[in-house]
Design an enzyme around this catalytic site. Structure first.
Site, PDB file in Angstrom:
ATOM      1  N   HIS A 193       0.841  -1.207   0.000  1.00 24.56           N
ATOM      2  CA  HIS A 193       0.000   0.000   0.000  1.00 24.56           C
ATOM      3  C   HIS A 193       0.874   1.255   0.000  1.00 24.56           C
ATOM      4  O   HIS A 193       0.615   2.209  -0.732  1.00 24.56           O
ATOM      5  CB  HIS A 193      -0.896   0.039   1.255  1.00 24.56           C
ATOM      6  CG  HIS A 193      -1.890  -1.073   1.341  1.00 24.56           C
ATOM      7  ND1 HIS A 193      -2.086  -1.803   2.490  1.00 24.56           N
ATOM      8  CD2 HIS A 193      -2.752  -1.589   0.421  1.00 24.56           C
ATOM      9  CE1 HIS A 193      -3.044  -2.699   2.284  1.00 24.56           C
ATOM     10  NE2 HIS A 193      -3.456  -2.605   1.045  1.00 24.56           N
ATOM     11  N   LYS A 242     -16.695  -7.481   6.848  1.00 25.97           N
ATOM     12  CA  LYS A 242     -15.396  -8.011   7.263  1.00 25.97           C
ATOM     13  C   LYS A 242     -15.176  -7.756   8.743  1.00 25.97           C
ATOM     14  O   LYS A 242     -15.489  -6.676   9.250  1.00 25.97           O
ATOM     15  CB  LYS A 242     -14.260  -7.307   6.494  1.00 25.97           C
ATOM     16  CG  LYS A 242     -14.068  -7.796   5.073  1.00 25.97           C
ATOM     17  CD  LYS A 242     -12.779  -7.213   4.505  1.00 25.97           C
ATOM     18  CE  LYS A 242     -12.645  -7.441   3.011  1.00 25.97           C
ATOM     19  NZ  LYS A 242     -11.529  -6.679   2.444  1.00 25.97           N
ATOM     20  N   ARG A 251      -2.137  -6.610  -8.185  1.00 21.92           N
ATOM     21  CA  ARG A 251      -1.070  -7.579  -7.933  1.00 21.92           C
ATOM     22  C   ARG A 251      -1.100  -8.740  -8.911  1.00 21.92           C
ATOM     23  O   ARG A 251      -0.075  -9.283  -9.266  1.00 21.92           O
ATOM     24  CB  ARG A 251      -1.217  -8.173  -6.519  1.00 21.92           C
ATOM     25  CG  ARG A 251      -0.815  -7.237  -5.429  1.00 21.92           C
ATOM     26  CD  ARG A 251      -1.367  -7.692  -4.101  1.00 21.92           C
ATOM     27  NE  ARG A 251      -2.823  -7.582  -4.090  1.00 21.92           N
ATOM     28  CZ  ARG A 251      -3.577  -7.781  -3.031  1.00 21.92           C
ATOM     29  NH1 ARG A 251      -3.033  -8.141  -1.902  1.00 21.92           N
ATOM     30  NH2 ARG A 251      -4.875  -7.633  -3.109  1.00 21.92           N
ATOM     31  N   SER A 289      -2.872  -7.770   3.147  1.00 19.03           N
ATOM     32  CA  SER A 289      -3.233  -7.572   4.558  1.00 19.03           C
ATOM     33  C   SER A 289      -3.581  -8.909   5.190  1.00 19.03           C
ATOM     34  O   SER A 289      -3.300  -9.151   6.363  1.00 19.03           O
ATOM     35  CB  SER A 289      -4.418  -6.606   4.668  1.00 19.03           C
ATOM     36  OG  SER A 289      -4.059  -5.338   4.188  1.00 19.03           O
TER      37      SER A 289
HETATM   38  P1  ADP Z   1      -9.775  -3.791  -0.401  1.00 26.09           P
HETATM   39  O1  ADP Z   1     -10.414  -4.534   0.730  1.00 26.09           O
HETATM   40  O2  ADP Z   1     -10.588  -2.645  -0.917  1.00 26.09           O
HETATM   41  O3  ADP Z   1      -9.221  -4.644  -1.504  1.00 26.09           O
HETATM   42  P2  ADP Z   1      -7.075  -3.488   0.572  1.00 26.09           P
HETATM   43  O4  ADP Z   1      -6.730  -2.744   1.803  1.00 26.09           O
HETATM   44  O5  ADP Z   1      -6.885  -4.963   0.587  1.00 26.09           O
HETATM   45  O6  ADP Z   1      -8.565  -3.075   0.280  1.00 26.09           O
HETATM   46  O7  ADP Z   1      -6.294  -2.908  -0.672  1.00 26.09           O
HETATM   47  C1  ADP Z   1      -6.401  -1.558  -1.100  1.00 26.09           C
HETATM   48  C2  ADP Z   1      -5.747  -1.397  -2.466  1.00 26.09           C
HETATM   49  O8  ADP Z   1      -4.360  -1.698  -2.370  1.00 26.09           O
HETATM   50  C3  ADP Z   1      -6.288  -2.332  -3.547  1.00 26.09           C
HETATM   51  O9  ADP Z   1      -6.260  -1.662  -4.788  1.00 26.09           O
HETATM   52  C4  ADP Z   1      -5.301  -3.461  -3.565  1.00 26.09           C
HETATM   53  O10 ADP Z   1      -5.266  -4.107  -4.843  1.00 26.09           O
HETATM   54  C5  ADP Z   1      -4.023  -2.705  -3.305  1.00 26.09           C
HETATM   55  N1  ADP Z   1      -2.994  -3.565  -2.723  1.00 26.09           N
HETATM   56  C6  ADP Z   1      -3.117  -4.466  -1.734  1.00 26.09           C
HETATM   57  N2  ADP Z   1      -1.944  -5.077  -1.473  1.00 26.09           N
HETATM   58  C7  ADP Z   1      -1.052  -4.548  -2.344  1.00 26.09           C
HETATM   59  C8  ADP Z   1       0.342  -4.779  -2.617  1.00 26.09           C
HETATM   60  N3  ADP Z   1       1.050  -5.705  -1.960  1.00 26.09           N
HETATM   61  N4  ADP Z   1       0.924  -4.042  -3.564  1.00 26.09           N
HETATM   62  C9  ADP Z   1       0.203  -3.117  -4.261  1.00 26.09           C
HETATM   63  N5  ADP Z   1      -1.095  -2.873  -4.078  1.00 26.09           N
HETATM   64  C10 ADP Z   1      -1.725  -3.577  -3.140  1.00 26.09           C
END
Ligand code: ADP
Length: 149
Positions: free
Chosen positions: A17, A41, A90, A127
């Protein structure tokens, strides 16, 4: 002024992120990191703690703001006066999901989605992975920004 929201659950905020936000700063004048309240969630890290942790990470960056929201993402973008939604991709599974969201958000709210590809070294980080490691008392320091270690 080019303003984007970066919406997500960020439970917790990872180095993946962080990398997307830093790279987004090259594209946008301002980024609002929006922590979505998701009733479906179960939270691992309380939402207020996530907010203050992310604020600390970007304390020296005046072009980044962090907010909690509990409405549709397009409505949050509008409230913030943002023309763009920033997201990271990803893998193929992310692509399918992001495409559907991007098309819907454009139709509903006239908000454009900008996708950045994850750096390969972060592509396996999620996450969910960090939460699992945390639950079993494993070291998560390689996966979260300095302030969360
Ligand atoms: P959501 O529940 O909306 O998917 P996340 O917190 O999991 O929220 O992710 C927010 C954004 O960050 C999404 O666009 C996700 O694809 C991106 N993201 C998550 N992990 C990574 C990573 N390791 N590298 C780049 N982008 C990521």
């Amino acid at each position: 002024m080019r303003k984007a929201i970066f919406p997500g659950s960020f439970d917790p905020f990872t180095v993946g992120h962080y990398d997307i936000v830093k790279r987004g700063l090259e594209l946008f004048d301002e980024i609002i990191i929006g922590i979505g309240r998701n009733s479906e969630k179960q939270d691992t890290f309380p939402i207020r703690e996530r907010l203050s942790a992310i604020e600390k990470i970007f304390a020296d960056e005046p072009r980044i703001h962090v907010e909690i929201y509990d409405c549709l993402t397009v409505d949050f973008a509008r409230q913030q006066g943002a023309q763009f939604i920033l997201r990271g991709i990803r893998c193929v599974e992310d692509f399918e999901y992001e495409r559907n969201m991007a098309v819907a958000n454009k139709q509903i709210g006239e908000v454009e989605t900008i996708l950045l590809y994850t750096r390969p070294e972060y592509a396996h980080i999620s996450s969910t992975l960090v939460r699992d490691l945390y639950a079993y008392n494993k070291d998560i320091s390689a996966y979260v920004p300095n302030h969360l270690r």
